[in-house]
Motif scaffolding. Structure first.
Motif, mmCIF file in Angstrom:
data_model
loop_
_atom_site.group_PDB
_atom_site.id
_atom_site.type_symbol
_atom_site.label_atom_id
_atom_site.label_comp_id
_atom_site.label_asym_id
_atom_site.label_seq_id
_atom_site.Cartn_x
_atom_site.Cartn_y
_atom_site.Cartn_z
ATOM 1 N N VAL A 1 31.052 47.198 40.703
ATOM 2 C CA VAL A 1 29.987 46.397 40.095
ATOM 3 C C VAL A 1 30.362 44.923 39.965
ATOM 4 O O VAL A 1 29.633 44.041 40.435
ATOM 5 C CB VAL A 1 29.596 46.969 38.709
ATOM 6 C CG1 VAL A 1 28.509 46.114 38.074
ATOM 7 C CG2 VAL A 1 29.141 48.419 38.839
ATOM 8 N N VAL A 2 31.480 44.632 39.310
ATOM 9 C CA VAL A 2 31.811 43.252 38.959
ATOM 10 C C VAL A 2 32.019 42.386 40.195
ATOM 11 O O VAL A 2 31.419 41.303 40.326
ATOM 12 C CB VAL A 2 33.058 43.209 38.053
ATOM 13 C CG1 VAL A 2 33.487 41.762 37.798
ATOM 14 C CG2 VAL A 2 32.772 43.913 36.730
ATOM 15 N N LEU B 1 39.857 38.329 41.731
ATOM 16 C CA LEU B 1 41.090 39.120 41.646
ATOM 17 C C LEU B 1 41.735 38.970 40.275
ATOM 18 O O LEU B 1 42.248 39.941 39.707
ATOM 19 C CB LEU B 1 42.067 38.689 42.744
ATOM 20 C CG LEU B 1 41.688 39.079 44.177
ATOM 21 C CD1 LEU B 1 42.647 38.451 45.179
ATOM 22 C CD2 LEU B 1 41.677 40.601 44.351
ATOM 23 N N MET B 2 41.701 37.764 39.741
ATOM 24 C CA MET B 2 42.220 37.539 38.398
ATOM 25 C C MET B 2 41.412 38.327 37.381
ATOM 26 O O MET B 2 41.969 38.957 36.476
ATOM 27 C CB MET B 2 42.191 36.039 38.091
ATOM 28 C CG MET B 2 42.657 35.655 36.680
ATOM 29 S SD MET B 2 41.318 35.670 35.468
ATOM 30 C CE MET B 2 40.273 34.360 36.097
ATOM 31 N N ILE B 3 40.084 38.318 37.523
ATOM 32 C CA ILE B 3 39.220 39.067 36.613
ATOM 33 C C ILE B 3 39.539 40.561 36.677
ATOM 34 O O ILE B 3 39.620 41.240 35.645
ATOM 35 C CB ILE B 3 37.744 38.805 36.958
ATOM 36 C CG1 ILE B 3 37.369 37.358 36.638
ATOM 37 C CG2 ILE B 3 36.821 39.779 36.208
ATOM 38 C CD1 ILE B 3 35.989 36.964 37.131
ATOM 39 N N ILE C 1 41.729 45.656 34.301
ATOM 40 C CA ILE C 1 42.635 46.805 34.383
ATOM 41 C C ILE C 1 43.638 46.793 33.235
ATOM 42 O O ILE C 1 43.892 47.817 32.583
ATOM 43 C CB ILE C 1 43.354 46.817 35.742
ATOM 44 C CG1 ILE C 1 42.344 47.047 36.867
ATOM 45 C CG2 ILE C 1 44.451 47.884 35.776
ATOM 46 C CD1 ILE C 1 42.919 46.858 38.257
ATOM 47 N N PHE C 2 44.235 45.620 32.980
ATOM 48 C CA PHE C 2 45.244 45.534 31.921
ATOM 49 C C PHE C 2 44.670 45.903 30.565
ATOM 50 O O PHE C 2 45.272 46.681 29.810
ATOM 51 C CB PHE C 2 45.833 44.121 31.883
ATOM 52 C CG PHE C 2 46.768 43.891 30.727
ATOM 53 C CD1 PHE C 2 48.056 44.414 30.757
ATOM 54 C CD2 PHE C 2 46.353 43.192 29.601
ATOM 55 C CE1 PHE C 2 48.926 44.220 29.681
ATOM 56 C CE2 PHE C 2 47.214 42.995 28.531
ATOM 57 C CZ PHE C 2 48.506 43.511 28.577
ATOM 58 N N SER D 1 39.134 41.262 26.648
ATOM 59 C CA SER D 1 39.328 41.222 28.089
ATOM 60 C C SER D 1 38.619 40.023 28.703
ATOM 61 O O SER D 1 39.216 39.241 29.452
ATOM 62 C CB SER D 1 38.806 42.519 28.731
ATOM 63 O OG SER D 1 38.872 42.444 30.142
ATOM 64 N N VAL D 2 37.339 39.846 28.384
ATOM 65 C CA VAL D 2 36.582 38.704 28.900
ATOM 66 C C VAL D 2 37.128 37.400 28.321
ATOM 67 O O VAL D 2 37.231 36.386 29.022
ATOM 68 C CB VAL D 2 35.088 38.851 28.577
ATOM 69 C CG1 VAL D 2 34.322 37.588 28.950
ATOM 70 C CG2 VAL D 2 34.506 40.057 29.312
#
Length: 403
Positions: free
Chosen positions: A44-45, A221-223, A228-229, A306-307
């Motif tokens: 999705v993202v 990729l950073m997002i 995940i973390f 996270s965001v």
């Protein structure tokens, strides 16, 4: 070396070591949590944000942002005390979702379109959940109720507007006052400004396209890494019972607001990651739909750590500070929760009652509007992973050829 810096170094080291140990002790749970975070990002993202990121790069480089900025200056400056180009950031942030607002604000700061204080104001109210997520994932996917989507969207975007009006007062004491433009909109001046900015771009079109894709995928990729973390971190905190301590405090607050304490696990999860928190809140059978809507609006507006970590990483490339953004998120969370409570009757209860009438063209149009977002979200679930795979393959080949 100061004592405070020494203590911070010690705490960072202890925390990182503790988390690494937890990952090794609970590898199965960490793996499952990472897969959940990876799946949301992959399906999705990534495919939903990539087109907006690439398009925004072109709009900035071709001078379209300067064109819009000149047109919207008489509106954005008196309302939010930001340049007219902030209107572009606001529109793109609402359409594509977080952290697009922060990325575009950082780009405008790097291009010199906004000052530091203006960037902090702009970032505070241009980051929002996109309509696909609100109508598709939350309303239909979690609540199994498409009608609740309009209420959540109204509370969320209405809260963003109020935050923008509040944050216009941020930094006024240290910012040089600028006169508000009283002249009428000039298309000629806007076109002249756009032409001037386009001529300043000396790179050929092919290189601009490659750089736009490269920069967008790097950000995505950073997002993905942050998603995940924090998915794993939330799972680990639940396993070691850290969440139980926080849950006790939240339960006391919920009882004071006459809400069931069964909502507390969902709130804790939502403080870290929006998707998991919203999903858990929708499954609390002890709570009424009104209570679920209020808490979900709170979670959506807070954005989750996270965001917020994604935004902090993006803003770190500029002199825009993160703390005003965090304060704005706390304000947004409180305002959105209140709006969801106030608007529940007119936008949900009364609307459901009107839906039982024989003919109502406004409702038909309204449901069609929601249906479009739901269908787009369903399409992303089916084909989003393919779009992500092809995009990453193209990016890999581009960088391999460049090297």
């Amino acid at each position: 070396m100061s004592r405070i810096q020494l203590i911070k170094t010690f705490l960072y080291g202890i925390s990182a070591t503790f988390l690494a140990g937890c990952f090794m002790v609970f590898p199965k749970e960490a793996y499952e949590a990472s897969v959940r975070g990876m799946t949301v990002w992959w399906e999705v993202v990534f495919p939903s944000l990539l087109p907006f990121f690439i398009l925004s790069e072109f709009l900035i480089r071709f001078g379209v942002v300067s064109f819009l900025g000149t047109l919207f200056e008489p509106l954005m400056r008196p309302l939010f005390r930001v340049p007219g180009s902030g209107g572009f950031v606001w529109a793109m942030g609402l359409a594509s979702g977080f952290p697009s607002g922060a990325k575009l604000t950082a780009r405008l700061r790097q291009e010199g379109h906004v000052t530091q204080i203006e960037g902090e104001r702009l970032a505070s109210f241009t980051n929002a959940s996109n309509p696909l997520f609100i109508f598709g994932a939350i309303a239909v996917g979690f609540f199994q109720n498409a009608s609740i989507g309009l209420l959540l969207a109204a509370a969320h975007y209405g809260g963003n507007l109020i935050v923008g009006l509040v944050m216009r007062f941020h930094g006024r004491s240290i910012e040089q006052s600028k006169p508000v433009s009283a002249r009428s909109v000039s298309f000629t001046a806007a076109l002249r400004k756009m032409h001037h900015d386009r001529l300043n771009q000396q790179e050929p079109l092919g290189k601009m396209m490659g750089d736009a894709i490269n920069s967008s995928i790097h950000t995505l990729l950073m997002i993905g890494g942050f998603m995940i973390f924090f998915s794993v971190l939330n799972q680990i905190l639940e396993i070691i019972r850290f969440s139980d301590v926080v849950s006790l405090i939240i339960s006391i607050l919920l009882v004071g607001m006459h809400m069931p304490d069964a909502l507390s696990p969902g709130i804790i999860a939502g403080l870290f990651e929006i998707t998991l928190g919203s999903q858990r809140i929708s499954g609390v059978s002890e709570a009424t739909l009104l209570q679920q809507a209020v808490i979900t609006s709170f979670i959506l507006a807070f954005n989750g750590f996270s965001v917020q970590a994604q935004v902090a990483s993006i803003l770190s490339s500029t002199d825009i500070r993160f703390m005003p953004f965090f304060i704005a998120r706390c304000i947004h969370a409180a305002v959105s929760a209140v709006l969801a409570f106030v608007l529940f009757t007119p936008l949900y209860t009364d609307r459901i009652s009107e839906a039982s009438l024989p003919v109502n063209s406004e409702l038909v149009t309204d449901y069609t509007f929601q249906f479009i977002f739901i269908k787009i979200y369903d399409w992303l679930i089916l084909y989003g992973s393919l779009v992500t795979l092809l995009s990453l393959l193209f990016w890999f080949c581009y960088n391999l050829k460049k090297d």
